[in-house]
Design a protein around this motif. Sequence first.
Motif, PDB file in Angstrom:
ATOM      1  N   ALA A 124     -13.983  17.297   3.132  1.00 53.19           N
ATOM      2  CA  ALA A 124     -13.819  15.709   2.927  1.00 53.19           C
ATOM      3  C   ALA A 124     -14.619  14.678   2.232  1.00 53.19           C
ATOM      4  N   VAL A 165     -21.782  10.260  -8.084  1.00 51.49           N
ATOM      5  CA  VAL A 165     -22.346   8.572  -7.486  1.00 51.49           C
ATOM      6  C   VAL A 165     -23.571   9.093  -6.647  1.00 51.49           C
ATOM      7  N   LEU A 219     -27.744   8.229  -5.846  1.00 51.77           N
ATOM      8  CA  LEU A 219     -28.290   6.656  -5.691  1.00 51.77           C
ATOM      9  C   LEU A 219     -29.651   6.489  -6.387  1.00 51.77           C
ATOM     10  N   ARG A 232     -34.090  10.865   0.102  1.00 50.00           N
ATOM     11  CA  ARG A 232     -34.038  11.748   1.831  1.00 50.00           C
ATOM     12  C   ARG A 232     -34.820  12.712   2.075  1.00 50.00           C
ATOM     13  N   LYS A 246     -29.866  10.673  -2.182  1.00 47.98           N
ATOM     14  CA  LYS A 246     -28.058  10.278  -1.508  1.00 47.98           C
ATOM     15  C   LYS A 246     -27.091  10.169  -2.239  1.00 47.98           C
ATOM     16  N   ILE A 247     -26.280  10.375  -2.403  1.00 47.79           N
ATOM     17  CA  ILE A 247     -25.095  10.436  -2.968  1.00 47.79           C
ATOM     18  C   ILE A 247     -23.406   9.607  -2.484  1.00 47.79           C
ATOM     19  N   ASN A 248     -22.439   9.407  -3.276  1.00 46.67           N
ATOM     20  CA  ASN A 248     -21.577   9.300  -2.116  1.00 46.67           C
ATOM     21  C   ASN A 248     -20.072  10.289  -2.407  1.00 46.67           C
ATOM     22  N   THR A 259     -27.278  12.829   9.299  1.00 47.99           N
ATOM     23  CA  THR A 259     -27.850  12.068   8.679  1.00 47.99           C
ATOM     24  C   THR A 259     -28.372  10.309   9.498  1.00 47.99           C
ATOM     25  N   GLY A 278     -31.971  10.397   8.194  1.00 47.58           N
ATOM     26  CA  GLY A 278     -31.421   9.665   7.481  1.00 47.58           C
ATOM     27  C   GLY A 278     -32.077   8.056   8.000  1.00 47.58           C
ATOM     28  N   SER A 280     -24.569   0.662   7.529  1.00 47.01           N
ATOM     29  CA  SER A 280     -24.446   1.722   6.383  1.00 47.01           C
ATOM     30  C   SER A 280     -24.140   2.977   7.303  1.00 47.01           C
ATOM     31  N   CYS A 285     -10.224  16.554   7.219  1.00 46.77           N
ATOM     32  CA  CYS A 285     -10.942  16.499   6.118  1.00 46.77           C
ATOM     33  C   CYS A 285     -10.135  15.384   5.612  1.00 46.77           C
ATOM     34  N   LEU A 287     -11.876   2.050  -1.650  1.00 52.44           N
ATOM     35  CA  LEU A 287     -10.833   2.999  -1.080  1.00 52.44           C
ATOM     36  C   LEU A 287     -11.610   2.302   1.143  1.00 52.44           C
ATOM     37  N   TRP A 308     -10.448   2.013   4.550  1.00 46.57           N
ATOM     38  CA  TRP A 308     -10.019   2.262   6.110  1.00 46.57           C
ATOM     39  C   TRP A 308      -9.413   2.172   6.631  1.00 46.57           C
ATOM     40  N   ILE A 322     -12.304  -0.909   6.742  1.00 48.35           N
ATOM     41  CA  ILE A 322     -13.790  -0.919   6.097  1.00 48.35           C
ATOM     42  C   ILE A 322     -12.990  -0.757   5.001  1.00 48.35           C
ATOM     43  N   ASP A 323     -13.880  -1.518   3.995  1.00 52.24           N
ATOM     44  CA  ASP A 323     -13.907  -1.442   2.131  1.00 52.24           C
ATOM     45  C   ASP A 323     -15.086  -0.791   1.488  1.00 52.24           C
ATOM     46  N   ILE A 324     -15.097   0.720   1.233  1.00 48.66           N
ATOM     47  CA  ILE A 324     -16.250   1.461   0.432  1.00 48.66           C
ATOM     48  C   ILE A 324     -15.880   1.299  -1.239  1.00 48.66           C
ATOM     49  N   ASP A 325     -17.289   1.205  -1.597  1.00 48.78           N
ATOM     50  CA  ASP A 325     -16.968   1.381  -3.168  1.00 48.78           C
ATOM     51  C   ASP A 325     -17.281   2.639  -3.380  1.00 48.78           C
ATOM     52  N   PRO A 326     -16.661   2.956  -4.209  1.00 47.87           N
ATOM     53  CA  PRO A 326     -16.812   4.249  -4.963  1.00 47.87           C
ATOM     54  C   PRO A 326     -17.548   4.426  -5.517  1.00 47.87           C
ATOM     55  N   LYS A 327     -18.389   3.333  -5.499  1.00 52.46           N
ATOM     56  CA  LYS A 327     -19.768   3.661  -6.501  1.00 52.46           C
ATOM     57  C   LYS A 327     -21.041   3.769  -6.351  1.00 52.46           C
ATOM     58  N   GLU A 328     -20.784   2.809  -5.188  1.00 50.42           N
ATOM     59  CA  GLU A 328     -22.010   2.855  -4.455  1.00 50.42           C
ATOM     60  C   GLU A 328     -21.681   3.912  -3.332  1.00 50.42           C
ATOM     61  N   SER A 329     -23.802   4.493  -3.558  1.00 51.64           N
ATOM     62  CA  SER A 329     -23.291   6.007  -2.742  1.00 51.64           C
ATOM     63  C   SER A 329     -24.079   5.214  -1.063  1.00 51.64           C
ATOM     64  N   ASN A 330     -24.214   6.050  -0.446  1.00 53.70           N
ATOM     65  CA  ASN A 330     -24.662   6.592   1.069  1.00 53.70           C
ATOM     66  C   ASN A 330     -25.992   6.054   0.937  1.00 53.70           C
ATOM     67  N   LYS A 331     -26.627   5.009   1.724  1.00 53.04           N
ATOM     68  CA  LYS A 331     -27.835   4.485   1.975  1.00 53.04           C
ATOM     69  C   LYS A 331     -29.035   5.798   2.815  1.00 53.04           C
ATOM     70  N   TYR A 332     -28.464   6.194   3.778  1.00 51.77           N
ATOM     71  CA  TYR A 332     -28.925   7.315   4.736  1.00 51.77           C
ATOM     72  C   TYR A 332     -29.027   8.403   4.388  1.00 51.77           C
TER      73      TYR A 332
END
Lengths: 561, 104
Positions: free
Chosen positions: A50, A105, A107, A117, A123-125, A247, A251, A304, B44, B80, B82, B94-104
């Motif tokens: 996932a 990706v 951060l 963090r 932090k990543i995607n 998170t 986070g 976020s 998943c 992506l 959802w 909800i639009d997710i940019d795969p090039k953007e990382s999670n912030k938390y």
Amino acid sequence: MKYEKLTTDLLIIGGGTAGCQAAITVRESSDIKILICEKAHIKRSGCLAAGVNALNAYITEGHTPKDYVEYARKDADGIVRDDLLYSMSERLNKVTKQLEDMGLVILKDENGKYVARGNRNIKINGENIKPLLAAAVEKLPDVTVLNRVNVIDISVTDNKINGAFAIGIENDTFYTIEAKAVMIATGGAAGLYRPNNPGFSRHKMWYPPFNTGAGYAMGIKHGAEMTSLEMRFIALRCKDTIAPTGTLAQGAGAKQINSLGEVYETKYGLTTSERVYGTVNENLEGRGPCYLKTEGISPEKEKSLINAYLNMAPSQTVKWIESGKKISEQNVEIEGTEPYIVGGHTACGFWVDTDRATTISGLFAAGDVAGGCPQKYVTGALAEGEIAALSALRYISENAPTPIPEAEIKAHITETESFLGEDKSVYSTEQLEEAMQTAMDAYAGGIKTNYRFNEKQLDIADMKIRRIEKLSDSLHADDFQELMYIYELRERLTVCRSVIAHLKARHETRWHCFAENLDYPEKDDKNWRKYVNSRLENGEIKIILRELTEEGQRVYEHSHK
Amino acid sequence: MSIAINKRKCIGCGKCRNVCPGTLIKLDVSGKAYIKYPKDCWGCTSCIKECPVYAISFFLGADMGGNGSMVHTEKRDGLLRWVIESPDGKVTNIDIDPKESNKY
């Protein structure tokens, strides 16, 4: 049933995190034949299906591998192997760079540096982390990946590996695979205990329900030494969705509070097991349910978090949206999961030397099956995949292959044929799985008993598991997928017996919840700063207590070498 | 949680079947995908992201507090998306940019 015999140099069992990295590592310096057997499909198999949204094992600026080793040692209250932790920690940043080069990706701040963090996380995607890893493997020349091929046993003669046996789930094939070396990277064990949601959503669990402890079971059956199986892992999760809490906690800074609104985490301590224990205890003392306090968080954090959960545990985002309330208007209820056996989080698994060689010659272990080295997470599993792969390469250059004895092939074929033959079983595989989970839940410290047990209960658990093992001899499969289910159940039963023996052997309570022995409710540093190891001898589990290795020790070798 | 596959939309490409980490999805006699073991789904969402015609949705089981929303993903302009459709017809994107990382 079709029959196929394959020959390879290195057989990798399991194309997850560690297995993929092993193939990549070998190809950097060698053109030996590599075969990966994967019971699912490597694009989305194992723990990363996932996605993940942080790399939890990274040496951030201002820290050293030594800091990481000390953190892991503290979290496991001393029962770890420094040689393993050091060799892993020293590779964490290198494998992270490799992931970034594959396209992950991460951060970064305005200076191009990774944003940390806490002390150890970045932090990543990571939604696509497994497809990236799988694509890197698929690009390698001459690496064969057999998807939907489930290894059911290894072949060992005089404590030396010969290869393995496998079944093709979708092509009805029995495989005999001869290999010069075997790397076991099958992941840990879920599904031993009755899960949080035992009904329709029984597989909505923290760990992949398809990780059955196959690697442990194969090792145990062939007399490999195992370590610390009593150090179970229980994750603290969002209730119902069993989504990650890190998170929110690490986070977004959400604190653990009870129903009175009191922050209780500081009362019990902040190690992984203490966070679970505190939650159990607050409930027992009438101050439940417990929550992560998200009330009042900023709209920016909220957005976020919605995205972050979609990238790793989308059901939690759906839960928030279905509730009709904002995250800032409600707290997230938390609970402990059922116990798992997973060497990527605690120190349980194969007893390996520094090179990740098991006590069986030519058999190497990496990732969640390898013991002594907790807090691996994704990058640690990659690091161990590398270490084990390089050791296997050395082994292959120094040792001649040995054939799988014909009698052994025949015996395995006879066994599969008997499961596929006439249906004489009263019980289904599913019924026996439920029986196993119910027994473990009630008598070996499951959710039902708040993870607690005593020796008498463990004896009952052992008796019940032995009975179910016997019943499983006469199970019936209509097709190869059902055949896999029978083997998976039997793997779990083998692991259960060893877990019970380990829980019984440690006469103290070093980790709340993970191993809460009511006969010995206190920690006993005088007598139990030891590894509890075990080996199957003549069908019985023999417990071996070993002295801890030195702090800072960099090398450990098996004494039989 | 588990998934539901819309047979009308399914084109029988088999991508969901190939990717499922539990080997739970099969093709029926007409070549359309179906989930043979719905209780064994891990949730998943790998299959959902593979489906080129958005025929697969997931839902939270009633036993884990589900409210009947159906969720699928769409790939649009490198994002992506959802799509969460609630039983009363409300749709949340909800639009997710795969090039953007999670912030938390």
